[in-house]
Write an enzyme that holds these catalytic residues in place. Structure first.
Site, PDB file in Angstrom:
ATOM      1  N   LYS A 152      15.855 -12.114  79.853  1.00 15.54           N
ATOM      2  CA  LYS A 152      15.464 -12.426  78.476  1.00 15.54           C
ATOM      3  C   LYS A 152      16.375 -11.747  77.450  1.00 15.54           C
ATOM      4  CE  LYS A 152      11.311 -11.170  77.688  1.00 15.54           C
ATOM      5  NZ  LYS A 152      11.500  -9.814  77.150  1.00 15.54           N
ATOM      6  N   THR A 175      19.386 -10.661  77.943  1.00 19.01           N
ATOM      7  CA  THR A 175      20.730 -11.244  78.094  1.00 19.01           C
ATOM      8  C   THR A 175      20.840 -12.561  77.330  1.00 19.01           C
ATOM      9  OG1 THR A 175      20.922 -10.213  80.274  1.00 19.01           O
ATOM     10  CG2 THR A 175      22.431 -12.031  79.792  1.00 19.01           C
ATOM     11  N   ARG A 189      14.619  -4.249  71.033  1.00 18.98           N
ATOM     12  CA  ARG A 189      13.973  -2.956  71.240  1.00 18.98           C
ATOM     13  C   ARG A 189      14.946  -1.969  71.879  1.00 18.98           C
ATOM     14  NH1 ARG A 189       9.470  -4.211  75.179  1.00 18.98           N
ATOM     15  NH2 ARG A 189      11.081  -5.649  75.890  1.00 18.98           N
ATOM     16  N   LYS A 229      13.136  -1.190  86.617  1.00 20.42           N
ATOM     17  CA  LYS A 229      13.361  -2.369  85.784  1.00 20.42           C
ATOM     18  C   LYS A 229      14.769  -2.414  85.186  1.00 20.42           C
ATOM     19  CE  LYS A 229      11.465  -4.878  81.826  1.00 20.42           C
ATOM     20  NZ  LYS A 229      12.655  -4.830  80.974  1.00 20.42           N
ATOM     21  N   ALA A 242       5.440  -4.165  76.420  1.00 18.82           N
ATOM     22  CA  ALA A 242       4.491  -5.226  76.071  1.00 18.82           C
ATOM     23  C   ALA A 242       3.296  -5.265  76.997  1.00 18.82           C
ATOM     24  CB  ALA A 242       5.193  -6.581  76.079  1.00 18.82           C
ATOM     25  N   PHE A 281       8.362  -8.655  78.003  1.00 17.06           N
ATOM     26  CA  PHE A 281       7.723  -9.337  79.129  1.00 17.06           C
ATOM     27  C   PHE A 281       7.442 -10.810  78.809  1.00 17.06           C
ATOM     28  CE2 PHE A 281       6.513  -4.888  80.463  1.00 17.06           C
ATOM     29  CZ  PHE A 281       7.369  -4.865  81.525  1.00 17.06           C
ATOM     30  N   PHE A 283      21.721 -19.387  87.703  1.00 18.98           N
ATOM     31  CA  PHE A 283      22.195 -18.617  88.852  1.00 18.98           C
ATOM     32  C   PHE A 283      23.030 -19.557  89.711  1.00 18.98           C
ATOM     33  CE2 PHE A 283      18.928 -15.816  87.425  1.00 18.98           C
ATOM     34  CZ  PHE A 283      19.271 -14.549  87.876  1.00 18.98           C
ATOM     35  N   TRP A 286      25.410 -14.667  80.918  1.00 17.00           N
ATOM     36  CA  TRP A 286      25.787 -13.479  81.699  1.00 17.00           C
ATOM     37  C   TRP A 286      27.252 -13.587  82.114  1.00 17.00           C
ATOM     38  CZ3 TRP A 286      27.993 -11.721  86.083  1.00 17.00           C
ATOM     39  CH2 TRP A 286      27.767 -10.383  86.439  1.00 17.00           C
TER      40      TRP A 286
END
Length: 557
Positions: A73, A75, A96, A107, A275, A303, A383, A411
């Site tokens: 998210k 990224t 954030r 994480k 979150a 999240f 991906f 990415w």
């Protein structure tokens, strides 16, 4: 290459002085407080000046429920900002700040990844400008002042058994969830049971993210309920007469931090509540500043959309005074197949049946965001294992829900990989919108909780357990019943059971505790087994980290 290798390789050659980034969005050097050449805080004089300017448009980035397969998210948020800048749009990102807990744990950080990152990523993921340390110090200073008040005569008659203010640490440390303090005799203080929250779950973090200036910061701090006296009446920071001292520790942390992406898109990185156990949004000051400095502000909520986006829309938006003009939901084919029952080890194998089954999770989030009356776009974070058949199926399924699903490869390709998404977001920004809050602000706590559980989560009802029943009565008796609610819930499922994947229905959400956060302006509802102090995994990320003799960091993702 790893994220840190990509960041270091590009930083060494291309990172610009933060003064140059500020200049391109109309900030003067005198309006910055620099932390070295590449980081700065935007001072209050600049914020006051910018308040006279009109807002740009606001894009909220959210996602499906997170899975071990990863969604990306942050990224996508960074890549979208870079792509809009490539299209000559004045875009500013608001994110954030990372917490050391997930950085050292499992994480990871919160700076994006690959060629869609904010930099300097090592600094941002570690100590940055010291905001987290200031918050931790402020939380623990208040805790020390509470215990000192009891030790020195307890004029306020604080009941040590009913203190709800916890100490804090910005690292996952399960051993501190429940502690006993004050042992060793009368000189050491009053023995009592206590505990630690992770800093990002503290009320002061929420207050920092919701305060609009120092005056508002002080007003919010003064309203914090630290516990109850022997007559079961609430005791606040104002009663302790330490509002000024706590606010003083946060005066610099309140200022938004300015950095840049690898492609030099301005990014305001400020505030970091989780979150799942907090309200999950970056600071109002950072979002407001992004809205003033750019024609388009891109921000994310933590999240999945059931947590971060719901809290953004129902807690932050009323105080921000600006509703989103478009919402982007990030999903991956891998994660949807995982929601469809595929094992983590088999996600690279094409499985159209599992993808269609797992799409139920994305479909629920789409419906939820559409319910607020805001145009929705789905970003499919690519991906290499995604097949053409899977991509076509996902796009068809999204079409049936009235939204476009756009492939993104930010990415690997930075802003160039987000151009298709940027075009679709621009189209969404031109669509009509009619923002509708989820619930009536004047509704009672029970009604608000049931509305979120039935309409957003898809459950049947809320059940109050144990002390939550008495706490609900106390909240209503104290006149706090009209506050918004912030549900602390597992991020892995729409329900309060982390193993219930996809889009479960007809479930019950169990509320075990209700915590008043009057400074933040909401009531926290603790559900299921969610904890406000996480633990480290068996093999924490810290095992892979190192620093060379010349100060070069490695292993940071």
């Amino acid at each position: 290459m790893s994220d840190i290798q990509i960041a270091q390789e590009n930083e060494a050659h291309e990172i610009k002085p933060i003064t140059a980034i500020a200049e391109q969005i109309g900030l003067e050097t005198a309006e910055l407080e620099q932390y070295g050449p590449y980081k700065a805080k935007v001072n209050f004089k600049a914020i006051q000046r910018l308040n006279q300017q009109a807002d740009g448009q606001l894009v909220l980035v959210t996602s499906i429920n997170p899975t071990p397969a990863g969604e990306g998210k942050s990224t996508v948020t960074v890549g979208l900002g870079d792509a809009l800048r490539q299209l000559d749009k004045s875009a500013v990102i608001a994110l954030r700040e990372p917490s050391l807990g997930p950085v050292m744990g499992m994480k990871g950080g919160a700076t994006g990844g690959g060629y869609a990152q904010v930099v300097p990523m090592e600094d941002i993921n570690l100590h940055f400008t010291g905001d987290m340390h200031a918050l931790t110090s402020a939380v623990n200073t208040l805790a020390a002042l509470i215990d000192n008040h009891i030790q020195q005569g307890n004029v306020l008659n604080i009941d040590p058994r009913r203190i709800i203010w916890k100490r804090a640490l910005d690292i996952n440390d399960r051993a501190l969830r429940q502690v006993v303090i004050g042992l060793g005799g009368p000189v050491q203080g009053m023995p009592r049971q206590d505990g630690f929250d992770i800093t990002v779950a503290s009320e002061l973090m929420a207050i920092l993210c919701l305060a609009t200036d120092i005056t508002d910061l002080k007003a919010r701090i003064s309203r914090i309920v630290i516990g109850y006296n022997f007559d079961r009446q609430p005791v606040t920071v104002a009663d302790l007469k330490v509002t000024g001292a706590i606010a003083m520790l946060l005066k610099d942390a309140l200022k938004p931090n300015l950095v840049q992406t690898l492609e030099h898109t301005p990014a305001l990185v400020h505030g970091g509540p989780f979150a799942n156990i907090a309200h999950g949004c970056n600071s109002i000051l950072a979002t407001q500043t992004a809205l003033k400095l750019g024609d388009i502000a891109i921000t994310e909520a933590g999240f999945g959309a059931d947590l971060g986006a719901e809290k953004f829309l129902d807690i932050k938006v009323p105080q921000l005074g600006k509703t989103p003009d478009a919402i982007v939901i990030v999903a991956t084919i891998r994660a949807l197949k995982y929601n469809g029952g595929v094992a983590l080890t088999d996600l690279t194998t094409e499985n159209l049946g599992a993808l269609e089954t797992g799409f139920s999770n994305l479909a629920k989030h789409i419906a939820n965001m559409q319910r607020y009356g805001v145009p929705v776009v789905v970003a499919v974070n690519e991906f290499t294992s995604d097949t053409e058949a899977e991509i076509n199926l996902l796009q068809e399924l999204c079409e049936q829900k009235g939204v476009k699903a756009v492939e993104t490869s930010v990415w690997a390709n930075g802003g160039q990989g987000g151009l298709a998404l940027a075009h679709e977001v621009l189209a969404a920004l031109d669509q009509p919108k009619d923002f509708q809050p989820l619930y009536d602000a004047q509704a009672d706590i029970k009604t608000k909780l049931n509305t979120i559980v039935t309409e957003i989560y898809g459950g049947r009802e809320v059940v109050f357990e144990g002390k939550a029943i008495n706490q609900l009565k106390q909240i209503e008796k104290n006149g706090w019943g009209q506050l918004p609610v912030c549900i602390a819930k597992t991020q892995y499922s729409l329900s309060d059971n982390p193993k219930a994947l996809g889009a479960p229905t007809d479930f019950t959400v169990h509320v075990r505790e209700l915590i008043p956060k009057l400074g933040a302006g909401f009531i926290v509802a603790m559900t299921g087994a969610v904890l406000t102090m996480p633990g480290l995994p068996k093999k924490p990320a810290a095992l892979n980290m190192d620093v060379t003799a010349d100060g070069q960091i490695s292993g940071l993702f």
